[in-house]
Design an enzyme around this catalytic site. Structure first.
Site: not given
Ligand code: KIV
Length: 263
Positions: A43, A82, A111, A113, A180
């Site tokens: 994202d 994401d 993914k 968070e 991260e």
């Molecule tokens: O959105 C993104 O690019 C990320 C990575 C940096 C892990 O979540």
């Protein structure tokens, strides 16, 4: 790697996993022909490609549009996308619709968070056949809670909380965990305590693999120079030079030449 089993395999063989982000067709085609293991439509697209200040502006439609473009170029690699800001906070139906749209666009995993408040959603998705990647430490969608894009887990209490959350995420069924902006020792403790691989960004060298934003590692953003970033290409300077060379040759009537013209 072509599927999720590659993550387990590389971890079991103690081989590092390399990942980059990707948001468009042309760079997906290049990554597809490289040795990079897997790709994330992050994202961060909202910041890198659309110029927003945070990832909060990423929407499901944005993730779908970029996932479709990447999938067209990425034929041979595992693709994760994401789940954008708050897409899981408006009920299960909205969550399922969002994941459905992102999967139909070509993602093979999602993914998500954080841990607090999302463990149930993760379990629900995993039990519905959706591979989920976790993300702890600096979770950029919570930037305003943290007060900036800062290193997390520096105090003992914070570090212990993240270590506990990592275990809870593993128990919820995630197949890998992004860490991260964490001190290396915390990332090491987490990596050693989990059976799934960890993928670090700004988390030191003890994680099972690493991810960088493609444009950052290609040096395309001269203003972005965090401690954790290594630039593998002088993209900003190189592109500017090429544009200026082209400009001069147009102005001086050197482009196009006879060879570049049709008879
Ligand atoms: O959105 C993104 O690019 C990320 C990575 C940096 C892990 O979540």
């Amino acid at each position: 790697m072509k599927n999720i089993n590659g993550f387990k395999k590389l971890k079991s063989e103690s081989k590092k996993i390399s990942m980059v982000t990707c948001y468009d067709y042309w760079s997906a085609e290049i990554i597809d022909q490289s040795d990079i293991d897997a790709v994330l439509v992050g994202d961060s697209v909202a910041m890198v490609m659309h110029g927003f200040n945070t990832t909060i502006n990423a929407t499901v439609d944005m993730m779908v549009m970029h996932t479709v473009a990447v999938r067209r170029g990425l034929k041979n690699k595992f693709l994760i996308s994401d789940l954008p800001f708050l897409a899981h906070k408006k009920g299960k139906e909205r969550l399922v619709d969002s994941v459905d749209a992102i999967f139909k666009a070509g993602a093979e995993a999602i993914k998500i968070e954080g841990a607090d408040g999302v463990l149930d959603d993760i379990q629900y998705l995993v039990s519905s056949g959706i591979p989920v990647m976790g993300h702890l430490g600096l979770t950029p969608q919570s930037v305003h809670k943290f007060g900036g894009f800062t290193v997390q887990g520096e105090s003992k209490t914070e570090a212990e909380k993240i270590i506990v959350e990592a275990k809870k995420l593993e128990d919820s069924g995630i197949f890998a965990l992004v860490l991260e902006m964490l001190p290396s020792e915390i990332a090491k403790t987490i990596t050693e305590s989990l059976s799934i691989p960890t993928i670090g960004i700004g988390a030191g060298n003890y994680t099972s693999g690493h991810i960088l934003v493609l444009q950052d590692m290609l040096g395309l953003n001269e203003k972005f120079n965090p401690k954790f970033l290594r630039k593998y290409f002088a993209g900003y300077e190189g592109i500017k030079l090429a544009l200026n060379d082209y400009n001069i040759e147009v102005k001086e009537n050197l482009f196009p030449s006879e060879k570049e013209s049709y008879k």
